[in-house]
Design a protein around this motif. Structure first.
Motif, PDB file in Angstrom:
ATOM      1  N   ILE A  58       0.821  -1.201   0.027  1.00 20.91           N
ATOM      2  CA  ILE A  58       0.086   0.089   0.059  1.00 20.91           C
ATOM      3  C   ILE A  58       0.642   1.289  -0.048  1.00 20.91           C
ATOM      4  O   ILE A  58       0.637   2.238  -0.596  1.00 20.91           O
ATOM      5  CB  ILE A  58      -0.900   0.202   1.451  1.00 20.91           C
ATOM      6  CG1 ILE A  58      -1.878  -1.108   1.083  1.00 20.91           C
ATOM      7  CG2 ILE A  58      -1.746   1.390   1.110  1.00 20.91           C
ATOM      8  CD1 ILE A  58      -3.014  -1.248   2.446  1.00 20.91           C
ATOM      9  N   ASN A  59       1.871   1.270   0.887  1.00 25.52           N
ATOM     10  CA  ASN A  59       2.946   2.526   0.692  1.00 25.52           C
ATOM     11  C   ASN A  59       3.663   2.816  -0.378  1.00 25.52           C
ATOM     12  O   ASN A  59       3.718   3.769  -1.047  1.00 25.52           O
ATOM     13  CB  ASN A  59       3.813   2.064   1.732  1.00 25.52           C
ATOM     14  CG  ASN A  59       3.389   2.210   3.119  1.00 25.52           C
ATOM     15  OD1 ASN A  59       2.369   2.823   3.756  1.00 25.52           O
ATOM     16  ND2 ASN A  59       4.255   1.457   4.228  1.00 25.52           N
ATOM     17  N   LEU A  60       3.885   1.503  -1.137  1.00 27.14           N
ATOM     18  CA  LEU A  60       4.590   1.627  -2.420  1.00 27.14           C
ATOM     19  C   LEU A  60       3.725   2.202  -3.476  1.00 27.14           C
ATOM     20  O   LEU A  60       3.773   3.080  -4.456  1.00 27.14           O
ATOM     21  CB  LEU A  60       5.029   0.256  -3.126  1.00 27.14           C
ATOM     22  CG  LEU A  60       6.444  -0.434  -2.133  1.00 27.14           C
ATOM     23  CD1 LEU A  60       6.580  -1.519  -2.654  1.00 27.14           C
ATOM     24  CD2 LEU A  60       7.562   0.725  -2.542  1.00 27.14           C
ATOM     25  N   LEU A  61       2.472   1.701  -3.549  1.00 25.94           N
ATOM     26  CA  LEU A  61       1.288   2.478  -4.433  1.00 25.94           C
ATOM     27  C   LEU A  61       1.174   3.784  -4.228  1.00 25.94           C
ATOM     28  O   LEU A  61       0.847   4.344  -5.094  1.00 25.94           O
ATOM     29  CB  LEU A  61      -0.077   1.440  -4.338  1.00 25.94           C
ATOM     30  CG  LEU A  61       0.101   0.031  -4.787  1.00 25.94           C
ATOM     31  CD1 LEU A  61      -1.289  -0.872  -4.350  1.00 25.94           C
ATOM     32  CD2 LEU A  61       0.403   0.072  -6.332  1.00 25.94           C
ATOM     33  N   GLN A  62       1.035   4.215  -2.844  1.00 29.72           N
ATOM     34  CA  GLN A  62       0.835   5.478  -2.759  1.00 29.72           C
ATOM     35  C   GLN A  62       1.902   6.220  -3.020  1.00 29.72           C
ATOM     36  O   GLN A  62       1.730   7.536  -3.657  1.00 29.72           O
ATOM     37  CB  GLN A  62       0.617   5.765  -1.253  1.00 29.72           C
ATOM     38  CG  GLN A  62      -0.749   5.090  -0.624  1.00 29.72           C
ATOM     39  CD  GLN A  62      -0.802   5.497   0.954  1.00 29.72           C
ATOM     40  OE1 GLN A  62       0.160   5.636   1.546  1.00 29.72           O
ATOM     41  NE2 GLN A  62      -1.941   5.195   1.648  1.00 29.72           N
ATOM     42  N   SER A  63       3.264   6.094  -2.867  1.00 35.22           N
ATOM     43  CA  SER A  63       4.450   6.688  -3.307  1.00 35.22           C
ATOM     44  C   SER A  63       4.368   6.944  -4.793  1.00 35.22           C
ATOM     45  O   SER A  63       4.780   7.664  -5.513  1.00 35.22           O
ATOM     46  CB  SER A  63       5.698   5.990  -2.790  1.00 35.22           C
ATOM     47  OG  SER A  63       6.921   6.650  -3.388  1.00 35.22           O
ATOM     48  N   SER A  64       4.103   5.812  -5.502  1.00 36.97           N
ATOM     49  CA  SER A  64       4.212   5.664  -7.279  1.00 36.97           C
ATOM     50  C   SER A  64       3.098   6.537  -7.534  1.00 36.97           C
ATOM     51  O   SER A  64       3.311   7.506  -8.458  1.00 36.97           O
ATOM     52  CB  SER A  64       3.889   4.165  -7.485  1.00 36.97           C
ATOM     53  OG  SER A  64       3.915   4.164  -8.945  1.00 36.97           O
ATOM     54  N   ALA A  65       1.927   6.616  -6.764  1.00 33.36           N
ATOM     55  CA  ALA A  65       0.870   7.647  -7.513  1.00 33.36           C
ATOM     56  C   ALA A  65       1.393   8.935  -7.109  1.00 33.36           C
ATOM     57  O   ALA A  65       1.169  10.039  -8.110  1.00 33.36           O
ATOM     58  CB  ALA A  65      -0.296   7.302  -6.689  1.00 33.36           C
ATOM     59  N   GLY A  66       2.006   9.302  -5.906  1.00 34.24           N
ATOM     60  CA  GLY A  66       2.443  10.464  -5.925  1.00 34.24           C
ATOM     61  C   GLY A  66       3.366  11.229  -6.814  1.00 34.24           C
ATOM     62  O   GLY A  66       3.519  12.168  -7.554  1.00 34.24           O
TER      63      GLY A  66
END
Length: 447
Positions: A58-66
């Motif tokens: 979930i953290n990786l997805l949030q970082s990639s989206a940012g």
């Protein structure tokens, strides 16, 4: 299913003691409980590990989206400055696009010639500058001559008594000595006389004679010589005939015109004379707007002239191309089921070079590099017929770079074209093709 069964069995035996003879012993029950505890601990550890992995994803997805959000707002590389005494080709600063730097004649490139906008929104390579070529570094002026560095050439200021493009030729000194037995002057006195000239005109002058101790010395002005046995007449020296085509070098870079008492050098159309009066320098018709190129054409300065070129994207069956910069065309995405389209070149790049006639060879004329190599192999090849292969070849300089080599001198005026193909392969299967079209304008002069 072990835990529920064991727990049910324990409860049944504790509630019905009359069936004790059929229930397991206390020690056996204690071992079963330990197994149940170990099983529950293992399930709990697995659950916690799965939960931690889920949080990381979930953290990786949030970082990639940012990052994607940031890139969407700013998807271009910083603007590149145009180097002094040079020019920049290519206006797009988007990811995947390239910018080329060319230096004016007389300057050499220091840094990276072609730079690409990378996915990190930074340019590949290093900032390019144009450095003046010091033609005086090799000390070309002879006999104590002083070298003056100029754009794309040099000139020599010769010491007294020397002449020529590199001060290689001695200036002739002419004089005549005659014994004047009838002179009435005393041996200790001297008299200067001017004897009448046999003829007059700009190419014929009277000599200057001095009588010293009964001997007459006659001399001529610079650029004149005593003509034959007649010590009274000085005739013009044809420097162009004597020195222009001599083995020691030329008086003039282009053509020599004899004048009364001297000479002058002339330059062809498209060139201006230099300060020394003997060399010629190219006129940049593109920079000075002395050209007739239209708005949809690009002006390419050549030695002694200019060329108006227009880049049109090629028309190839099964594919369409769009111009992404003034000198680059890229193919539109191919449908997944269109194999014929996927075999066509991914892009075409156009480059123009101006060279002098009879340029020494072999020498590197152009380099092609991969920005982001895909696959396990890069292959460079030369396209074209016998004329192209007569003058050019393609060699690999390193793992990611191929270079176009000039293998034989070219007598100008001429226009040569060479297409360099770079192919990306994965296990011998072609992934992409990129064509670089190089056009070389050869001047009719060697300067």
């Amino acid at each position: 299913m072990i835990a529920p069964i064991v727990i049910t069995l324990l409860c049944f035996c504790s509630l019905h003691p009359t069936f004790g003879q059929d229930c397991p012993g206390r020690q056996e029950l204690h071992g079963s409980l330990k197994q149940v505890q170990k099983l529950l601990s293992a399930h709990e550890a697995t659950y916690m590990q799965s939960l931690r992995n889920l949080k990381k994803k979930i953290n990786l997805l949030q970082s990639s989206a940012g990052k994607q959000s940031t890139r969407a707002t700013n998807s271009t590389c910083p603007k590149l400055d145009v180097p002094i005494n040079g020019r920049k080709l290519g206006k797009s600063h988007s990811v995947g696009h390239e910018v080329h730097v060319l230096c004016d004649p007389g300057y050499e490139l220091v840094g990276t010639e072609s730079r690409f906008c990378q996915e990190s929104l930074s340019w590949s390579g290093h900032q390019a500058t144009c450095r003046d070529i010091n033609e005086c570094a090799s000390s070309p002026c002879l006999n104590a001559g002083t070298c003056v560095d100029e754009v794309n050439q040099f000139s020599c200021i010769c010491a007294k008594g020397w002449t020529g493009a590199t001060c290689q030729s001695p200036l002739p000194t002419f004089f005549v000595t005659m014994t004047n037995t009838s002179a009435a002057t005393s041996p200790a006195t001297a008299a200067a006389v001017t004897l009448p000239a046999a003829t007059t005109g700009p190419f014929v002058r009277p000599s200057r004679c001095s009588i010293i101790q009964g001997t007459t010395h006659c001399t001529c002005e610079a650029g004149y010589t005593i003509s034959g046995r007649d010590s009274n007449t000085c005739t013009d020296i044809d420097e162009c005939e004597l020195f222009h085509n001599g083995q020691a070098g030329k008086l003039c870079l282009h053509s020599c015109v004899n004048t009364a008492g001297g000479y002058r050098c002339t330059c062809p159309v498209g060139y201006n004379g230099t300060r020394d009066g003997r060399s010629c320098k190219d006129i940049d018709e593109c920079a000075t707007r002395q050209n007739n190129c239209t708005k949809d054409q690009m002006c390419i300065n050549t030695y002694g002239g200019f060329q108006c070129v227009r880049v049109d994207c090629p028309k190839i069956p099964h594919a369409t191309y769009v111009k992404t910069s003034p000198m680059r065309c890229e193919r539109n995405p191919c449908p997944l089921d269109n194999k014929a389209c996927s075999q066509t070149p991914n892009s075409f790049s156009y480059h123009y070079l101006a060279v002098v006639s009879n340029l020494s060879a072999p020498r590197v004329m152009f380099r092609v590099s991969a920005l982001r190599p895909i696959g396990d192999t890069l292959r460079f090849s030369l396209l074209g017929g016998r004329l192209t292969r007569r003058h050019f070849t393609v060699q690999r300089s390193d793992r990611l770079t191929g270079q176009l080599m000039l293998v034989s001198p070219v007598q100008g005026p001429a226009t040569l074209e060479a297409d360099v193909e770079m192919s990306e392969l994965e296990r011998r299967v072609q992934l992409g093709r990129y064509i670089t079209k190089v056009t070389m304008f050869v001047s009719q002069y060697e300067f």
